[in-house]
Design a protein around this motif. Structure first.
Motif, PDB file in Angstrom:
ATOM      1  N   ARG A  12       0.809  -1.221   0.000  1.00 14.03           N
ATOM      2  CA  ARG A  12       0.000   0.000   0.000  1.00 14.03           C
ATOM      3  C   ARG A  12       0.841   1.268   0.000  1.00 14.03           C
ATOM      4  NH1 ARG A  12      -4.869  -1.503  -1.698  1.00 14.03           N
ATOM      5  NH2 ARG A  12      -5.649  -3.270  -0.508  1.00 14.03           N
ATOM      6  N   GLY A  13       1.870   1.293   0.834  1.00 16.01           N
ATOM      7  CA  GLY A  13       2.619   2.534   1.044  1.00 16.01           C
ATOM      8  C   GLY A  13       3.227   3.095  -0.227  1.00 16.01           C
ATOM      9  N   PRO A  14       4.097   2.345  -0.908  1.00 24.54           N
ATOM     10  CA  PRO A  14       4.740   2.909  -2.096  1.00 24.54           C
ATOM     11  C   PRO A  14       3.750   3.271  -3.192  1.00 24.54           C
ATOM     12  CG  PRO A  14       5.958   1.022  -1.333  1.00 24.54           C
ATOM     13  CD  PRO A  14       4.703   1.074  -0.524  1.00 24.54           C
ATOM     14  N   PHE A  15       2.646   2.514  -3.320  1.00 22.74           N
ATOM     15  CA  PHE A  15       1.700   2.845  -4.383  1.00 22.74           C
ATOM     16  C   PHE A  15       1.086   4.216  -4.149  1.00 22.74           C
ATOM     17  CE2 PHE A  15      -2.680   2.880  -5.957  1.00 22.74           C
ATOM     18  CZ  PHE A  15      -2.412   2.776  -7.303  1.00 22.74           C
ATOM     19  N   LEU A  16       0.578   4.423  -2.926  1.00 20.08           N
ATOM     20  CA  LEU A  16      -0.024   5.722  -2.628  1.00 20.08           C
ATOM     21  C   LEU A  16       1.030   6.828  -2.687  1.00 20.08           C
ATOM     22  CD1 LEU A  16      -2.741   6.914  -1.879  1.00 20.08           C
ATOM     23  CD2 LEU A  16      -2.129   6.703   0.517  1.00 20.08           C
TER      24      LEU A  16
END
Lengths: 153, 225
Positions: free
Chosen positions: B148-152
Motif C-alpha cells: 500500500r505505502g509505495p503505491f499511494l
C-alpha cells in the motif's frame, strides 16, 4: 567558513532530498520508459505503448530514487550529528547504512553485501568528486616563453 | 567574532615579538634593545600591533551580508536569493521553483507513503494468519505495508510533482503567485494524472486535486499567520 549555503540545514534538507530524488527519478523514468515503451510496441501502437509504460513504471522509478535519496539524506544527517564533522566519510558511512537498510528484508548476507557495495559506490563518488575539485583547482600554468637569446655582446 | 583565528590569536602573535617575552625580562630586554638598535621596538608598527588595534575587526563594520554577529542563520544565502516572485513566499523559505518542487514533492510523497503504510499496516494486522510463527506474522505486516505505502506515495508524489511544475510555470508566466495559480495548477495536474482513463475520471481527479490545492492554500494562510 565554507558552509554550503545552497543547501538547507540538516533536518529539513531530508525533505528536499526526498523530493529532489523523487522528481529526478520520475522525470528520468518518464524519458527512459517512454523510449523503451515506444521501441517495444508494434507499429501503430507506439505512442499508446510508450504512455502505458510511462504510467506503469515512471512513478515506481521515482519512488525508488526518492526512497534511496531520502534514506541517504537521513543517514547523512544522523552521521553528521553523531560525528560532528563534515568530510567524505560521512557519505560513505551513510551509503553503507542506506544500502543495508534497503536490503534488510533480503537476509543477513544480502544486507551485508548491499551495504558494502553501496559504501564503495559512495566512496568512488566522493573520490571522483575530490579529484574533480583538485583538477578544477589547478593553478594556471605560467605561459611558456621561448628561450631567451643571449644578448649580443 | 574577531578575525584572530585567521592570523593566530593576538596574544600568541604578540609573543613572537621581542618586546613582550615575559614581564621581568621585558624592561631589561627593551632597554638593551633600545641601546643597541637606537629606537624602541615596542613603538614599531608591526602585524600584531595592527591586529591589536581596537575596532579593526568589528563585525558590525564589515559587510552586512557577512552576518558575523549572528552566526550562521537558517538560510544564510551567499549567491542564491530567495524566490522573488510576488506572493510566492511560503512556509519554508524557498530559493526558486526547484526548491518548491523538491519540498512539495518530498512532503506529499512522504505523506502518501506514511498514510499508505499505516493503512497497509492495519490491513496486515487484520490478515495475520492464525497461529503463524513470529517471522511469518512480521512478513505479513511488512508485505501489506509495502503493497500500500509505495503505491499511494508514488501516485501522490507524481501528482505533487506535476502540480509544482505547473504552478511554477504559471507563476513565471503571470509574474506573480496567488491562489488562482494554485487552483489552476491543481486542476491541470489532476486532469493530467488521469488523462488516459477517460473524460469522467479525468474530471473527478481534476476536481479532487483542485480541492486539495484549495485546502493547501487555506492551510498555508493559517500556518503563516
Amino acid at each position: 567558513m565554507s558552509a554550503d549555503h545552497t543547501r538547507d540545514p540538516c533536518p529539513i534538507v531530508i525533505l528536499n532530498d526526498f523530493g529532489g530524488a523523487f522528481a529526478m527519478g520520475a522525470i528520468g523514468g518518464t524519458v527512459w520508459h517512454g523510449i523503451k515503451g515506444f521501441r517495444n510496441s508494434p507499429y501503430g501502437e507506439r505512442f499508446i505503448g510508450a504512455s502505458a509504460a510511462v504510467r506503469a513504471r515512471a512513478p515506481v522509478v521515482g519512488g525508488n530514487f526518492g526512497v534511496w535519496g531520502g534514506l541517504f539524506s537521513t543517514f547523512d544527517c544522523t552521521v553528521k550529528a553523531v560525528r560532528k564533522r563534515e568530510d567524505a566519510w560521512n557519505a560513505v558511512i551513510a551509503g553503507f547504512f542506506t544500502g543495508g537498510a534497503l536490503a534488510i528484508r533480503g537476509g543477513w548476507r544480502h544486507t551485508r553485501n548491499s551495504a558494502i557495495t553501496c559504501a564503495c559506490l559512495l566512496g568512488v563518488f566522493e573520490g571522483v568528486g575530490m579529484m574533480m575539485q583538485r583538477v578544477m583547482a589547478q593553478p594556471a600554468v605560467a605561459p611558456v616563453y621561448p628561450d631567451e637569446q643571449p644578448l649580443a655582446a | 567574532m574577531s578575525m584572530s583565528w585567521l592570523f593566530g590569536s593576538s596574544s600568541s602573535a604578540s609573543s613572537t615579538t621581542p618586546a613582550s617575552t615575559s614581564s621581568t625580562n621585558d624592561n631589561n630586554n627593551n632597554d638593551s634593545l633600545k641601546q643597541s638598535l637606537g629606537f624602541d621596538p615596542a613603538q614599531v608598527t608591526d602585524v600584531s600591533n595592527i591586529l591589536k588595534t581596537p575596532g579593526l575587526f568589528d563585525s558590525a563594520r564589515l559587510h552586512p551580508l557577512a552576518g558575523l554577529d549572528k552566526g550562521i542563520e537558517y538560510l544564510d544565502l551567499e549567491d542564491e536569493q530567495l524566490n522573488n516572485v510576488e506572493g510566492s513566499q511560503g512556509i519554508i523559505p524557498s530559493r526558486s521553483w526547484s526548491d518548491d518542487l523538491c519540498y512539495g514533492t518530498g512532503a506529499v510523497y512522504l505523506l502518501g507513503l506514511g498514510f499508505g503504510g499505516l493503512y497497509g499496516a492495519q490491513e496486515g494486522f487484520k490478515n495475520i494468519p492464525k497461529g503463524a510463527p513470529a517471522k511469518l506474522q512480521l512478513n505479513t505486516i511488512l508485505n501489506h505495508i509495502t503493497k500500500r505505502g509505495p503505491f499511494l506515495g508514488n501516485s501522490s508524489g507524481v501528482i505533487a510533482m506535476t502540480y509544482n511544475i505547473i504552478d511554477s510555470t504559471l507563476d513565471a508566466i503571470r509574474g506573480k503567485h496567488d491562489d488562482f495559480n494554485s487552483l489552476g495548477a491543481g486542476a491541470l495536474a489532476g486532469a493530467l494524472f488521469r488523462s488516459s482513463a477517460g473524460i469522467k475520471p479525468m474530471f473527478i481527479s481534476s476536481v479532487l486535486a483542485t480541492g486539495a490545492a484549495g485546502i493547501w492554500c487555506g492551510a498555508k494562510r493559517y500556518l503563516q499567520y
